[in-house]
Design a protein around this motif. Structure first.
Motif, PDB file in Angstrom:
ATOM      1  N   ILE A 210       0.855  -1.204   0.000  1.00 30.30           N
ATOM      2  CA  ILE A 210       0.000   0.000   0.000  1.00 30.30           C
ATOM      3  C   ILE A 210       0.883   1.243   0.000  1.00 30.30           C
ATOM      4  CG2 ILE A 210      -1.723   1.315   1.315  1.00 30.30           C
ATOM      5  CD1 ILE A 210      -2.643  -1.409   2.531  1.00 30.30           C
ATOM      6  N   ALA A 211       1.937   1.215   0.808  1.00 27.71           N
ATOM      7  CA  ALA A 211       2.800   2.401   0.979  1.00 27.71           C
ATOM      8  C   ALA A 211       3.561   2.752  -0.289  1.00 27.71           C
ATOM      9  CB  ALA A 211       3.769   2.158   2.135  1.00 27.71           C
ATOM     10  N   LYS A 212       3.700   1.797  -1.209  1.00 28.16           N
ATOM     11  CA  LYS A 212       4.432   2.081  -2.461  1.00 28.16           C
ATOM     12  C   LYS A 212       3.773   3.209  -3.232  1.00 28.16           C
ATOM     13  CE  LYS A 212       6.541  -2.278  -3.644  1.00 28.16           C
ATOM     14  NZ  LYS A 212       6.140  -3.568  -4.119  1.00 28.16           N
ATOM     15  N   ASP A 213       2.431   3.225  -3.258  1.00 27.93           N
ATOM     16  CA  ASP A 213       1.711   4.188  -4.096  1.00 27.93           C
ATOM     17  C   ASP A 213       0.847   5.160  -3.310  1.00 27.93           C
ATOM     18  OD1 ASP A 213       2.641   2.951  -6.463  1.00 27.93           O
ATOM     19  OD2 ASP A 213       1.157   1.364  -6.169  1.00 27.93           O
ATOM     20  N   HIS A 214       0.810   5.039  -1.984  1.00 25.98           N
ATOM     21  CA  HIS A 214      -0.105   5.866  -1.197  1.00 25.98           C
ATOM     22  C   HIS A 214       0.599   6.388   0.052  1.00 25.98           C
ATOM     23  CE1 HIS A 214      -3.406   4.290  -3.647  1.00 25.98           C
ATOM     24  NE2 HIS A 214      -2.864   3.098  -3.467  1.00 25.98           N
ATOM     25  N   THR A 215       0.118   7.558   0.503  1.00 25.78           N
ATOM     26  CA  THR A 215       0.616   8.088   1.768  1.00 25.78           C
ATOM     27  C   THR A 215      -0.109   7.406   2.917  1.00 25.78           C
ATOM     28  OG1 THR A 215       1.012  10.225   0.765  1.00 25.78           O
ATOM     29  CG2 THR A 215       0.826  10.193   3.168  1.00 25.78           C
ATOM     30  N   ILE A 216       0.641   6.912   3.869  1.00 21.51           N
ATOM     31  CA  ILE A 216       0.035   6.321   5.069  1.00 21.51           C
ATOM     32  C   ILE A 216       0.322   7.265   6.237  1.00 21.51           C
ATOM     33  CG2 ILE A 216       0.104   4.387   6.692  1.00 21.51           C
ATOM     34  CD1 ILE A 216       0.736   2.538   4.336  1.00 21.51           C
ATOM     35  N   ASP A 217      -0.757   7.904   6.742  1.00 27.33           N
ATOM     36  CA  ASP A 217      -0.588   8.881   7.833  1.00 27.33           C
ATOM     37  C   ASP A 217      -0.528   8.209   9.202  1.00 27.33           C
ATOM     38  OD1 ASP A 217      -0.598  11.240   6.218  1.00 27.33           O
ATOM     39  OD2 ASP A 217      -2.746  10.897   5.904  1.00 27.33           O
ATOM     40  N   GLY A 218      -0.906   6.962   9.276  1.00 30.34           N
ATOM     41  CA  GLY A 218      -0.887   6.277  10.561  1.00 30.34           C
ATOM     42  C   GLY A 218      -1.607   4.949  10.465  1.00 30.34           C
ATOM     43  N   PHE A 219      -1.681   4.274  11.583  1.00 33.38           N
ATOM     44  CA  PHE A 219      -2.349   2.968  11.663  1.00 33.38           C
ATOM     45  C   PHE A 219      -3.379   3.002  12.788  1.00 33.38           C
ATOM     46  CE2 PHE A 219       1.895   2.229  10.000  1.00 33.38           C
ATOM     47  CZ  PHE A 219       1.616   1.487   8.868  1.00 33.38           C
ATOM     48  N   THR A 220      -4.494   2.340  12.555  1.00 26.77           N
ATOM     49  CA  THR A 220      -5.473   2.125  13.619  1.00 26.77           C
ATOM     50  C   THR A 220      -5.695   0.628  13.735  1.00 26.77           C
ATOM     51  OG1 THR A 220      -6.522   4.272  13.270  1.00 26.77           O
ATOM     52  CG2 THR A 220      -7.823   2.582  14.404  1.00 26.77           C
ATOM     53  N   VAL A 221      -5.356   0.098  14.901  1.00 26.55           N
ATOM     54  CA  VAL A 221      -5.400  -1.351  15.103  1.00 26.55           C
ATOM     55  C   VAL A 221      -6.545  -1.651  16.065  1.00 26.55           C
ATOM     56  CG1 VAL A 221      -4.074  -3.385  15.739  1.00 26.55           C
ATOM     57  CG2 VAL A 221      -2.887  -1.382  14.816  1.00 26.55           C
ATOM     58  N   THR A 222      -7.507  -2.444  15.576  1.00 25.97           N
ATOM     59  CA  THR A 222      -8.694  -2.714  16.363  1.00 25.97           C
ATOM     60  C   THR A 222      -9.090  -4.177  16.170  1.00 25.97           C
ATOM     61  OG1 THR A 222     -10.945  -1.923  16.759  1.00 25.97           O
ATOM     62  CG2 THR A 222     -10.132  -1.712  14.503  1.00 25.97           C
ATOM     63  N   GLY A 223     -10.349  -4.504  16.360  1.00 25.09           N
ATOM     64  CA  GLY A 223     -10.709  -5.914  16.187  1.00 25.09           C
ATOM     65  C   GLY A 223     -12.197  -6.141  16.407  1.00 25.09           C
ATOM     66  N   GLY A 224     -12.432  -7.253  17.167  1.00 27.99           N
ATOM     67  CA  GLY A 224     -11.565  -8.066  18.011  1.00 27.99           C
ATOM     68  C   GLY A 224     -10.789  -7.204  19.036  1.00 27.99           C
ATOM     69  N   ASP A 225      -9.978  -7.883  19.816  1.00 32.42           N
ATOM     70  CA  ASP A 225      -9.111  -7.162  20.738  1.00 32.42           C
ATOM     71  C   ASP A 225      -7.657  -7.475  20.398  1.00 32.42           C
ATOM     72  OD1 ASP A 225      -7.678  -6.019  22.751  1.00 32.42           O
ATOM     73  OD2 ASP A 225      -9.086  -6.593  24.331  1.00 32.42           O
ATOM     74  N   PRO A 226      -6.917  -6.493  19.862  1.00 33.98           N
ATOM     75  CA  PRO A 226      -5.510  -6.756  19.509  1.00 33.98           C
ATOM     76  C   PRO A 226      -4.691  -7.222  20.702  1.00 33.98           C
ATOM     77  CG  PRO A 226      -6.250  -4.650  18.594  1.00 33.98           C
ATOM     78  CD  PRO A 226      -7.344  -5.131  19.497  1.00 33.98           C
TER      79      PRO A 226
END
Ligand code: SF4
Length: 182
Positions: free
Chosen positions: A59-75
């Motif tokens: 994804i990062a090859k062609d797009h800007t990633i401003d951050g991550f949101t990790v959810t679920g479920g319970d990570p």
């Protein structure tokens, strides 16, 4: 580890265009949970931190990633695997939000490493007040990375709670903090 979904760009669970990662497996069983289909570990979602990281890199090859949101479920139900993944993700962005149904005081300090913002606590449907980022008012939002405080202060002052729908080969996946009975 078990991860059910990776979506991009998620724009309703934190500042900017983020990669959303949904862990599979949760012991809390909150009434009104918006993702009960992710409570049980499912073999089809078995993966590794490296596989998820490779996907994020693509994804990062062609797009800007401003951050991550990790959810679920319970990570935090897979705390060791979560940490392995977070170490890799931080090489792309160090803005990482993690949700958990556990209270912060139930977590060992090393489980909080590599997390910028922790949102803790079980979801209580009766306390859903349509807030930004948190499902119910008992949950607390901890800015663990003090360098991110002004960024998140601005985010909370300027944004409102929104829902975002992704149209996938598995059907519509609705992302965000939903109202009860959604
Ligand atoms: S902790 Fe989150 S995923 Fe787990 S049951 Fe509660 S609301 Fe659902």
């Amino acid at each position: 580890m078990y991860v059910a979904r990776v979506l991009y760009p998620v724009e309703v669970l934190g500042p900017g265009k983020r990669v959303g990662i949904w862990f599979c497996g949760c012991p809390h069983r909150c009434k009104g949970c918006s993702n009960p289909e992710l409570w049980e570990f499912q073999e089809r979602y078995k993966t590794t931190p490296e596989i998820i990281f490779n996907l994020v890199q693509s994804i990062a090859k062609d797009h800007t990633i401003d951050g991550f949101t990790v959810t679920g479920g319970d990570p935090m139900y897979q705390a060791m695997e979560l940490q392995q993944l977070l170490v890799l993700l931080r090489t792309i962005s160090d803005d990482i939000i993690v949700y958990t149904g556990y209270g912060k005081n139930e977590l060992e300090p090393e489980m909080l490493a590599n997390i910028s913002v922790l949102i803790d606590g079980k979801y209580i449907e009766e306390l859903n007040d349509n807030s930004l980022l948190r499902g119910s008012s008992n949950q607390k939002i901890y800015i663990l990375d003090k360098a991110k405080e002004s960024k998140y202060k601005k985010f909370f002052n300027t944004e409102t709670n929104k829902i975002q729908n992704f149209f996938t080969s598995d059907g519509v996946i609705s992302v965000g903090i939903h109202r009860p009975n959604f």
